[in-house]
Design a protein around this motif. Structure first.
Motif, PDB file in Angstrom:
ATOM      1  N   THR A 165       0.852  -1.189   0.000  1.00 23.73           N
ATOM      2  CA  THR A 165       0.000   0.000   0.000  1.00 23.73           C
ATOM      3  C   THR A 165       0.892   1.244   0.000  1.00 23.73           C
ATOM      4  O   THR A 165       2.089   1.172   0.306  1.00 23.73           O
ATOM      5  N   LYS A 169      -8.425   3.319  -7.187  1.00 20.93           N
ATOM      6  CA  LYS A 169      -9.806   3.001  -7.548  1.00 20.93           C
ATOM      7  C   LYS A 169     -10.774   3.993  -6.923  1.00 20.93           C
ATOM      8  O   LYS A 169     -11.680   4.505  -7.579  1.00 20.93           O
ATOM      9  N   ASP A 170     -10.576   4.267  -5.629  1.00 23.41           N
ATOM     10  CA  ASP A 170     -11.527   5.106  -4.901  1.00 23.41           C
ATOM     11  C   ASP A 170     -11.425   6.579  -5.271  1.00 23.41           C
ATOM     12  O   ASP A 170     -12.446   7.259  -5.423  1.00 23.41           O
ATOM     13  N   THR A 182      -6.294   0.124  -4.215  1.00 24.84           N
ATOM     14  CA  THR A 182      -7.565   0.577  -3.647  1.00 24.84           C
ATOM     15  C   THR A 182      -7.677   2.096  -3.685  1.00 24.84           C
ATOM     16  O   THR A 182      -8.725   2.655  -4.022  1.00 24.84           O
ATOM     17  N   LYS A 183      -6.598   2.769  -3.355  1.00 23.78           N
ATOM     18  CA  LYS A 183      -6.600   4.240  -3.316  1.00 23.78           C
ATOM     19  C   LYS A 183      -6.865   4.820  -4.708  1.00 23.78           C
ATOM     20  O   LYS A 183      -7.650   5.765  -4.861  1.00 23.78           O
ATOM     21  N   GLN A 236      -8.538   1.776 -12.780  1.00 24.59           N
ATOM     22  CA  GLN A 236      -8.017   0.425 -12.609  1.00 24.59           C
ATOM     23  C   GLN A 236      -7.632  -0.111 -13.981  1.00 24.59           C
ATOM     24  O   GLN A 236      -8.188   0.315 -14.996  1.00 24.59           O
ATOM     25  N   ASP A 241      -1.289  -2.639  -4.179  1.00 22.20           N
ATOM     26  CA  ASP A 241      -2.646  -2.455  -3.688  1.00 22.20           C
ATOM     27  C   ASP A 241      -3.150  -1.161  -4.326  1.00 22.20           C
ATOM     28  O   ASP A 241      -2.622  -0.082  -4.052  1.00 22.20           O
TER      29      ASP A 241
END
Length: 439
Positions: free
Chosen positions: A240, A394-395, A391-392, A400, A389
């Motif tokens: 991350t 994507k959000d 996620t950050k 992606q 990772d």
């Protein structure tokens, strides 16, 4: 005897030198009123006032017609006037002028063309980024010293008035007027950055300082392309953005690893101390057309070896893992990061994880099922695992990767086959990869 001059029809001229001005007439309001009433001057004055009033009354309605009927004007936290609709909240003005290059475009108005500099723009990733920026309508300045970049990568833009190419090393200062700076300049493969490690450090540190200084002087937004190498041989998996890494500061790879870590430090210090708008991307393994044939990176190594009928060289036991993203996915992520409102850092990579043996098998299936695998001793400080990772991203960026390894690899193979066997009529694959973004 005295003669006398006589004037016929006239009296003799006076010899007096006295001057007597015209007597002043007393001021009266009747004269200006009389002037206005003559020739209907007053009527034309009222007509002019009426036309000007109608123009200013109708002007706001003209602009409002281009905005969503549900839109309303509200001030945001930066005291900008914005259109707020159910679907968007778009900044229009800041301090009486258009918002700087990072802002979105007001509804109904055409996007303003930007002046963008891409350092390392003749390289593998840089040239694909340049293609996207040019297609978007921006004016692009490529700055490259051609240590790893190739003119052929941007040759198709020569002659376009919106394109400029400057042969320049970012270690030396550069003065330009630009809106955005994509700072990609730095050798990224082990073969190249180990060739002259001191030069690699100078590029990462001095080069980044020069580009940040330029961003500060002209008020440009600055994006640093950092690397997953800042995580070193990670003790956290997947990695991350909050992970600080496990890097050997005196190893053979540290000129690149620590150089990029220092570049991130400089970027954040300019952001905090000088209010420079910055963005930081941490790029994971990327592949695609225009990669250097023999740059030491695993995908290009395997593809070139398979095409040349050579054994695929696997270092160590082949169980170390990497994640591979196609170049068009990376370019999309970089542009979203630049245009967004978040500093980062952001991991940009494909979370699909492959061992080196699995990658070799995919290359064999794509090029030559009979290719052999040859094992060699592992290199120093080679990370055992690498997986982002995202996620950050994507959000916050809505990003992606879309292109799988089995879809992207054949396009890279087509480009490599042409270059390995000397058929470079076009110089590069022209935008074939872009269609994969929509798949």
């Amino acid at each position: 005897m005295t003669s006398t001059l006589s004037y016929r029809g006239h009296e003799a001229p006076s010899n007096s030198d006295e001057y007597s001005p015209k007597p002043e007439k007393p001021w009266s309001i009747i004269r200006p009123v009389d002037y206005l009433l003559r020739e209907q001057r007053l009527l034309f004055i009222f007509i002019g006032i009426a036309i000007a009033s109608m123009f200013f009354i109708l002007q706001p309605g003209f602009f409002a017609s281009n905005v969503d009927e549900n839109a309303r004007f509200v001030p945001d936290q930066h005291h900008r006037v914005v259109y707020e609709t159910p679907l968007s909240r778009v900044a229009q003005y800041h301090s009486g002028s258009m918002v700087n290059s990072g802002a979105k475009v007001p509804l109904g108005l055409k996007r303003k063309s930007l002046r963008v500099v891409v350092t390392g723009g003749a390289g593998f990733v840089g040239s694909h980024l340049v293609d996207r920026l040019m297609a978007r309508g921006d004016s692009v300045i490529v700055v490259d010293n051609f240590f790893t970049g190739r003119k052929e990568n941007v040759l198709h833009h020569f002659g376009n008035p919106r394109f400029e190419l400057i042969r320049h090393d970012v270690v030396e200062p550069l003065l330009l007027e630009v809106d955005q700076i994509y700072h990609l300049a730095c050798p990224a493969s082990p073969v190249h950055y180990k060739h002259n490690p001191v030069k690699t450090i100078k590029t990462n540190v001095v080069g980044t300082l020069n580009m940040l200084g330029l961003a500060k002087r002209v008020g440009a937004r600055f994006l640093l392309t950092s690397t997953s190498e800042v995580y070193g041989d990670p003790l956290e998996h997947p990695q991350t953005e909050a992970y600080w890494g496990n890097v050997n500061p005196i190893g053979v790879r540290s000129c690149y690893d620590e150089g990029k870590r220092t570049a991130e430090t400089l970027t954040m210090d300019y952001h905090r101390g000088a209010n420079v708008e910055v963005r930081i991307a941490r790029i994971f393994n990327t592949y695609g057309p225009r990669m250097c044939l023999d740059d030491g990176r695993v995908v290009s190594n395997f593809v070139a070896q398979a095409l040349r009928k050579e054994p695929l060289t696997v270092y160590g036991d082949g169980k170390q893992t990497r994640s591979f993203q196609y170049v068009s996915d990376l370019v999309e992520g970089l542009m979203r990061l630049m245009e967004g409102e978040h500093v980062g850092p952001f991991n940009l990579g494909n979370p699909g994880e492959f061992t080196m043996l699995e990658l070799a098998q995919v290359v064999k299936e794509t090029i030559d099922p009979n290719a052999k695998i040859e094992f060699r001793p592992n290199t120093e400080d080679d990370p055992h695992k690498r997986k982002p990772d995202i996620t950050k991203a994507k959000d916050l960026l809505g990003w992606q990767p879309k292109v799988s390894l089995r879809k992207g690899l054949p396009l890279m193979v087509e480009d490599f086959r042409r270059r390995v066997f000397g058929d470079e009529k076009d110089g590069s694959i022209k935008n074939k990869h872009t269609s994969l973004n929509d798949s």
